[in-house]
Design a protein around this motif. Structure first.
Motif, PDB file in Angstrom:
ATOM      1  N   ALA A   1       0.825  -1.208   0.000  1.00 52.73           N
ATOM      2  CA  ALA A   1       0.000   0.000   0.000  1.00 52.73           C
ATOM      3  C   ALA A   1       0.862   1.262   0.000  1.00 52.73           C
ATOM      4  O   ALA A   1       1.834   1.357   0.746  1.00 52.73           O
ATOM      5  CB  ALA A   1      -0.919   0.003   1.219  1.00 52.73           C
ATOM      6  N   PRO A   2       0.538   2.247  -0.848  1.00 49.88           N
ATOM      7  CA  PRO A   2       1.324   3.487  -0.905  1.00 49.88           C
ATOM      8  C   PRO A   2       1.219   4.281   0.394  1.00 49.88           C
ATOM      9  O   PRO A   2       0.173   4.294   1.039  1.00 49.88           O
ATOM     10  CB  PRO A   2       0.681   4.268  -2.064  1.00 49.88           C
ATOM     11  N   VAL A   3       2.318   4.917   0.774  1.00 48.96           N
ATOM     12  CA  VAL A   3       2.305   5.840   1.908  1.00 48.96           C
ATOM     13  C   VAL A   3       2.733   7.208   1.417  1.00 48.96           C
ATOM     14  O   VAL A   3       3.506   7.322   0.463  1.00 48.96           O
ATOM     15  CB  VAL A   3       3.236   5.373   3.054  1.00 48.96           C
ATOM     16  N   ASP A   4       2.222   8.248   2.051  1.00 50.14           N
ATOM     17  CA  ASP A   4       2.507   9.628   1.654  1.00 50.14           C
ATOM     18  C   ASP A   4       3.674  10.145   2.474  1.00 50.14           C
ATOM     19  O   ASP A   4       3.575  10.318   3.686  1.00 50.14           O
ATOM     20  CB  ASP A   4       1.268  10.488   1.873  1.00 50.14           C
ATOM     21  N   LEU A   5       4.795  10.418   1.806  1.00 49.26           N
ATOM     22  CA  LEU A   5       5.981  10.908   2.502  1.00 49.26           C
ATOM     23  C   LEU A   5       5.932  12.407   2.726  1.00 49.26           C
ATOM     24  O   LEU A   5       6.766  12.959   3.441  1.00 49.26           O
ATOM     25  CB  LEU A   5       7.245  10.568   1.705  1.00 49.26           C
ATOM     26  N   VAL A   6       4.958  13.097   2.112  1.00 47.53           N
ATOM     27  CA  VAL A   6       4.888  14.553   2.224  1.00 47.53           C
ATOM     28  C   VAL A   6       4.392  14.955   3.612  1.00 47.53           C
ATOM     29  O   VAL A   6       4.773  15.977   4.150  1.00 47.53           O
ATOM     30  CB  VAL A   6       3.964  15.139   1.145  1.00 47.53           C
TER      31      VAL A   6
ATOM     32  N   PRO B   1      16.236  15.338   9.424  1.00 47.30           N
ATOM     33  CA  PRO B   1      15.761  15.555   8.054  1.00 47.30           C
ATOM     34  C   PRO B   1      14.344  15.064   7.845  1.00 47.30           C
ATOM     35  O   PRO B   1      13.900  14.107   8.462  1.00 47.30           O
ATOM     36  CB  PRO B   1      16.763  14.727   7.214  1.00 47.30           C
ATOM     37  N   VAL B   2      13.641  15.755   6.985  1.00 45.68           N
ATOM     38  CA  VAL B   2      12.279  15.382   6.637  1.00 45.68           C
ATOM     39  C   VAL B   2      12.314  14.702   5.274  1.00 45.68           C
ATOM     40  O   VAL B   2      12.992  15.160   4.363  1.00 45.68           O
ATOM     41  CB  VAL B   2      11.373  16.638   6.584  1.00 45.68           C
ATOM     42  N   ALA B   3      11.601  13.563   5.147  1.00 43.24           N
ATOM     43  CA  ALA B   3      11.610  12.825   3.894  1.00 43.24           C
ATOM     44  C   ALA B   3      11.089  13.687   2.756  1.00 43.24           C
ATOM     45  O   ALA B   3      10.136  14.443   2.905  1.00 43.24           O
ATOM     46  CB  ALA B   3      10.751  11.564   4.033  1.00 43.24           C
ATOM     47  N   LYS B   4      11.766  13.576   1.612  1.00 38.64           N
ATOM     48  CA  LYS B   4      11.350  14.343   0.440  1.00 38.64           C
ATOM     49  C   LYS B   4      10.237  13.618  -0.293  1.00 38.64           C
ATOM     50  O   LYS B   4      10.068  12.429  -0.175  1.00 38.64           O
ATOM     51  CB  LYS B   4      12.547  14.529  -0.507  1.00 38.64           C
ATOM     52  N   ARG B   5       9.490  14.373  -1.060  1.00 31.81           N
ATOM     53  CA  ARG B   5       8.471  13.759  -1.924  1.00 31.81           C
ATOM     54  C   ARG B   5       9.180  12.879  -2.945  1.00 31.81           C
ATOM     55  O   ARG B   5      10.123  13.293  -3.599  1.00 31.81           O
ATOM     56  CB  ARG B   5       7.669  14.838  -2.657  1.00 31.81           C
ATOM     57  N   PRO B   6       8.765  11.596  -3.092  1.00 32.82           N
ATOM     58  CA  PRO B   6       9.445  10.730  -4.043  1.00 32.82           C
ATOM     59  C   PRO B   6       9.222  11.182  -5.474  1.00 32.82           C
ATOM     60  O   PRO B   6       8.204  11.759  -5.809  1.00 32.82           O
ATOM     61  CB  PRO B   6       8.788   9.366  -3.774  1.00 32.82           C
ATOM     62  N   TYR B   7      10.192  10.868  -6.307  1.00 31.83           N
ATOM     63  CA  TYR B   7      10.084  11.178  -7.718  1.00 31.83           C
ATOM     64  C   TYR B   7       8.893  10.432  -8.307  1.00 31.83           C
ATOM     65  O   TYR B   7       8.666   9.268  -8.018  1.00 31.83           O
ATOM     66  CB  TYR B   7      11.379  10.701  -8.414  1.00 31.83           C
ATOM     67  N   SER B   8       8.102  11.066  -9.110  1.00 32.72           N
ATOM     68  CA  SER B   8       6.975  10.387  -9.734  1.00 32.72           C
ATOM     69  C   SER B   8       7.056  10.560 -11.233  1.00 32.72           C
ATOM     70  O   SER B   8       7.636  11.516 -11.735  1.00 32.72           O
ATOM     71  CB  SER B   8       5.649  10.963  -9.201  1.00 32.72           C
ATOM     72  N   GLN B   9       6.498   9.605 -11.918  1.00 37.27           N
ATOM     73  CA  GLN B   9       6.573   9.637 -13.373  1.00 37.27           C
ATOM     74  C   GLN B   9       5.175   9.759 -13.965  1.00 37.27           C
ATOM     75  O   GLN B   9       4.230   9.274 -13.396  1.00 37.27           O
ATOM     76  CB  GLN B   9       7.210   8.344 -13.882  1.00 37.27           C
TER      77      GLN B   9
END
Length: 293
Positions: free
Chosen positions: A207-212, A285-293
């Protein structure tokens, strides 16, 4: 002796056991053969021999996991990596599933990942069933995944690439190896750290998790104990109405150091420790938004 155009799906052990291995127990193999680097594939006997025999296979999977190291910490963020999924009437979504509802529908028409592999057949010296085992070929990571990890599986993108890789009769080893390269046709999303434990086998692993979303920063156990101690034992926190605890109730070193130190309270050890712990939290550090395509 199978026809080169015939396709057979079969379970195999992950971690190639070479046909020339002489021990009776394949687990005694002294080196790791789960992956095979494309740049040294023709240098190592374990991979070179079956490859020249045409023992090429395609490894099927829903996707694979990779872990990104978070800067400045020992923590690693897991990602699930897979083919972009095509919109269908059932799925109703394109690419990464963006909600739990879409994620369930997407599985109805999931495009499996097709990874290039090499297999071999090992026969126990004392006789017995033949063991089929395989290795997955790896290449340098594509640009889209390079921030997560520097390596990735060699993915055969499309029916033509799969057919050529499997056709050991018509496609030579040299020609087949031209199919081994990074592909940018890949997508991914961050997942929960529950996947870090191999015993976990639940939908939550995918399941996807939101890193933002900024998670509440939690101090370590030792930091929490120190903050609690500072809040109750620091001289500037003492309540004049509350009778002083006997010195025997306070650790001897801290009682002497905090109460008898000639330094002003503002610059005292307790104040410095509070500042340091506060700064430690702020600088995490705060997690960055993952790269999306």
């Amino acid at each position: 002796d199978a026809d080169s155009s015939e396709r057979i799906i079969a379970p195999m052990r992950w971690g190639l056991v070479p046909s020339w291995f002489k021990e009776s127990d394949p687990s005694k193999l002294q080196f790791n053969t789960t992956n095979c680097r494309s740049d040294t594939i023709m240098e190592k006997r374990s991979f070179k021999v079956p490859l020249r025999k045409g023992r090429r296979c395609v490894v099927l999977a829903d996707g694979f996991y990779e872990w990104q190291r978070c800067q400045g910490t020992n923590q690693r963020q897991p990602y699930f990596i897979y083919f972009p999924q095509i919109k269908t009437e059932k799925s109703g979504s394109i690419g990464a599933a963006d909600s739990p509802e879409n994620w369930e529908k997407v599985w109805d028409n999931w495009r499996l990942l097709t990874m290039a592999g090499i297999f071999d057949c090992w026969e126990p010296p004392e006789g017995g069933d033949v063991l089929y085992s395989y290795t997955i070929i790896t290449v340098d990571s594509c640009k889209g995944l390079s921030d997560i990890h520097h390596r990735m599986p060699a993915i055969l993108d499309g029916e033509e690439a799969v057919s050529k890789w499997l056709d050991f009769g018509e496609v030579s080893t040299q020609e087949a190896l031209k199919l081994i390269h990074p592909t940018e046709n890949i997508t991914f999303h961050a997942v929960s750290s529950v996947v870090n434990n191999s015993r976990n086998n639940t939908p939550e692993c995918l399941a996807p998790v939101d890193l933002v979303v900024k998670k509440e920063l939690k101090a370590s156990g030792s930091s929490q104990r120190m903050l609690q101690w500072l809040a109750t034992k620091s001289p500037k926190k003492e309540d004049s109405k509350t009778p002083q605890k006997e010195e025997s109730d306070v650790p001897q070193w801290s009682s002497q150091f905090l109460q008898k130190s000639p330094l002003p309270t503002k610059r005292g050890t307790a104040g410095l420790l509070e500042q340091w712990l506060k700064r430690e939290k702020e600088e995490e550090p705060v997690a960055k938004r993952p790269y999306s395509q």
